[in-house]
Design an enzyme around this catalytic site. Sequence first.
Site, PDB file in Angstrom:
ATOM      1  N   ALA A 263       0.799  -1.235   0.000  1.00 21.03           N
ATOM      2  CA  ALA A 263       0.000   0.000   0.000  1.00 21.03           C
ATOM      3  C   ALA A 263       0.828   1.281   0.000  1.00 21.03           C
ATOM      4  CB  ALA A 263      -0.911   0.004   1.220  1.00 21.03           C
ATOM      5  N   ALA A 264       2.026   1.205   0.549  1.00 21.15           N
ATOM      6  CA  ALA A 264       2.804   2.435   0.746  1.00 21.15           C
ATOM      7  C   ALA A 264       3.443   2.921  -0.563  1.00 21.15           C
ATOM      8  CB  ALA A 264       3.898   2.160   1.787  1.00 21.15           C
ATOM      9  N   PRO A 265       3.525   4.258  -0.767  1.00 20.01           N
ATOM     10  CA  PRO A 265       3.241   5.362   0.157  1.00 20.01           C
ATOM     11  C   PRO A 265       1.789   5.846   0.175  1.00 20.01           C
ATOM     12  CG  PRO A 265       4.202   6.230  -1.846  1.00 20.01           C
ATOM     13  CD  PRO A 265       4.132   4.738  -2.022  1.00 20.01           C
ATOM     14  N   GLY A 266       0.879   5.059  -0.394  1.00 18.74           N
ATOM     15  CA  GLY A 266      -0.535   5.396  -0.191  1.00 18.74           C
ATOM     16  C   GLY A 266      -1.246   6.026  -1.373  1.00 18.74           C
ATOM     17  N   LYS A 268      -2.702   4.676  -3.853  1.00 23.52           N
ATOM     18  CA  LYS A 268      -3.983   4.022  -4.160  1.00 23.52           C
ATOM     19  C   LYS A 268      -4.871   3.963  -2.924  1.00 23.52           C
ATOM     20  CE  LYS A 268      -1.550   1.955  -7.862  1.00 23.52           C
ATOM     21  NZ  LYS A 268      -0.158   2.312  -7.478  1.00 23.52           N
ATOM     22  N   ASP A 286       1.981  -3.169   4.185  1.00 22.60           N
ATOM     23  CA  ASP A 286       3.242  -3.045   3.441  1.00 22.60           C
ATOM     24  C   ASP A 286       4.372  -3.577   4.315  1.00 22.60           C
ATOM     25  OD1 ASP A 286       3.939  -1.121   0.764  1.00 22.60           O
ATOM     26  OD2 ASP A 286       5.642  -1.696   2.018  1.00 22.60           O
ATOM     27  N   ASP A 313       4.180  -8.934   5.948  1.00 27.64           N
ATOM     28  CA  ASP A 313       4.197  -9.587   4.637  1.00 27.64           C
ATOM     29  C   ASP A 313       3.125 -10.667   4.715  1.00 27.64           C
ATOM     30  OD1 ASP A 313       4.619 -11.258   2.521  1.00 27.64           O
ATOM     31  OD2 ASP A 313       6.797 -11.316   2.727  1.00 27.64           O
ATOM     32  N   ASP A 334      -1.221  -4.253  -5.191  1.00 31.89           N
ATOM     33  CA  ASP A 334      -0.390  -3.416  -6.065  1.00 31.89           C
ATOM     34  C   ASP A 334       1.035  -3.884  -5.790  1.00 31.89           C
ATOM     35  OD1 ASP A 334       0.090  -1.366  -7.919  1.00 31.89           O
ATOM     36  OD2 ASP A 334       0.613   0.012  -6.312  1.00 31.89           O
ATOM     37  N   CYS A 387       3.261  -2.139 -12.227  1.00 27.63           N
ATOM     38  CA  CYS A 387       3.729  -1.144 -13.214  1.00 27.63           C
ATOM     39  C   CYS A 387       4.879  -1.773 -14.003  1.00 27.63           C
ATOM     40  CB  CYS A 387       4.159   0.146 -12.524  1.00 27.63           C
ATOM     41  SG  CYS A 387       5.423  -0.040 -11.266  1.00 27.63           S
TER      42      CYS A 387
END
Length: 444
Positions: A263-266, A268, A286, A313, A334, A387
């Site tokens: 999730a980090a740095p946030g 999404k 994260d 994790d 993500d 990505c």
Amino acid sequence: MTTLTGWKTRFLALKILIFTERENFKRFKPFLDKYTKDLPPLDRAFVREIASGTVRFLRLLDFSIEKATGKNPAKQKIPTRNALRLTAYQLFFTGIPPYAAINETVEAFKRIAGKKAAGFINAVSKKLINFDYKSAVNEIRDPIERLAVFHSFETWMVKRWHNFYGQNLERLLESLNEVAPLYLRVNALKINVGEFLKLLEDKGFGFEQHPFLKEMVRIKGRVAVEELPGYESGFFYIQDPASYLAAYLLQPKPGERILDVGAAPGGKTTAIAALTGNEMEIYAVDVSKSRMELLKENCKKLGVKNVKPVITDISKDRSFIEKHKNSFDRILIDAPCSATGVIRRHPEGKWNKSLSLIKTNASIQRELIKSAVKLLKPGGVLLFSVCSLEKEEGEAHVALFKNLNLKPQPFEEVKNFLYPDSNVLRVFPYRDGMDGFFYTRWNV
Ligand SMILES: C[S@@+](CC[C@H](N)C(=O)[O-])C[C@H]1O[C@@H](n2cnc3c(N)ncnc32)[C@H](O)[C@@H]1O
């Protein structure tokens, strides 16, 4: 603040290049930020342009330096070869007059390596003036090697993308060499899009709303982001449409319990909160403690509520799985990936990848998927995004989702704007005007 003289800008660019290469191109932006943060806007933009451009075209510059001067950059010391690259970049890719490009870089290099070494750069650089690099590259027989040198990528990467993307290869390479546009996501938790656009207009900024992601706004021209309205108060978040699309395709609804993995740095997490008007509960998971601090800061600045940050994790944390089994309405993974889709934003990414990095990431992704599936409620939705342009980190996971008995959930909502193949979607900078991302959506 007065503008710096010519050699000082080259001095800073050289420092950035030397430190980046000393760290094997693992980090570039921290050096870029460190050496440009206190500069007046014009100098900052100039140093960033020549340093980023040099990193972006490194292979072509090294090829040209060797051809034009007979000196192999690989055999020079790191500062020396970077001074030569910086000069070559200015000569080939900017309109700076050759005498200024060379003299200012030589003056800068004097301060780094002394007069004698600077004399060497001066003599060698003169051979680069008028060097026709295009003709030299055209003599390379092998077509893949020729494209790799010309667009400045590693040959193994270009070979893979040729296999994956065939005819679109050259457009892909060209687009990854473009400077990425500046996109903002208007933060609906603080201001509505219309009001924000009005503020931009009143302050004289040029902008364009994204054709179907109405919260996304492209800012035209060169601007300092701190000068945009609401920078301090969280009116916007800098985000590429491809990154926002992951939150959008998750289709979060108010009242849902959502898990955001990686999730980090946030970027999404905060988009999901905005899409639901903060009417949700998000577990933001994260492994990185430092990145999680950024997530907390971003949530605070953007007025995001109901987020539970968890540093773990999930592929190893059995107690997390036991505690939250079958409990989430939606899960976004993500995932950590090779990040080849964001090379236009991170040009150093051309020089720090390997096949083993791709394989390792693909394996971490599989483990994250297997654990996440256990956490979904019956009927729950899982969106996986990366990505990356690599099929091992994208399409190859489809078989795993099928083995886990998940059902494809087609991307109907974007089929008029993008090119989904049922529940699998890729976006590219050259076709879709956004970073290179992969998404796939399933439910149980
Ligand atoms: C692509 S980045 C996430 C970007 C973030 N979703 C955003 O939009 O701002 C991937 C993240 O995965 C995290 N990560 C790496 N391995 C992980 C794991 N095994 N479990 C959870 N997170 C992991 C990294 O620390 C990194 O923050």
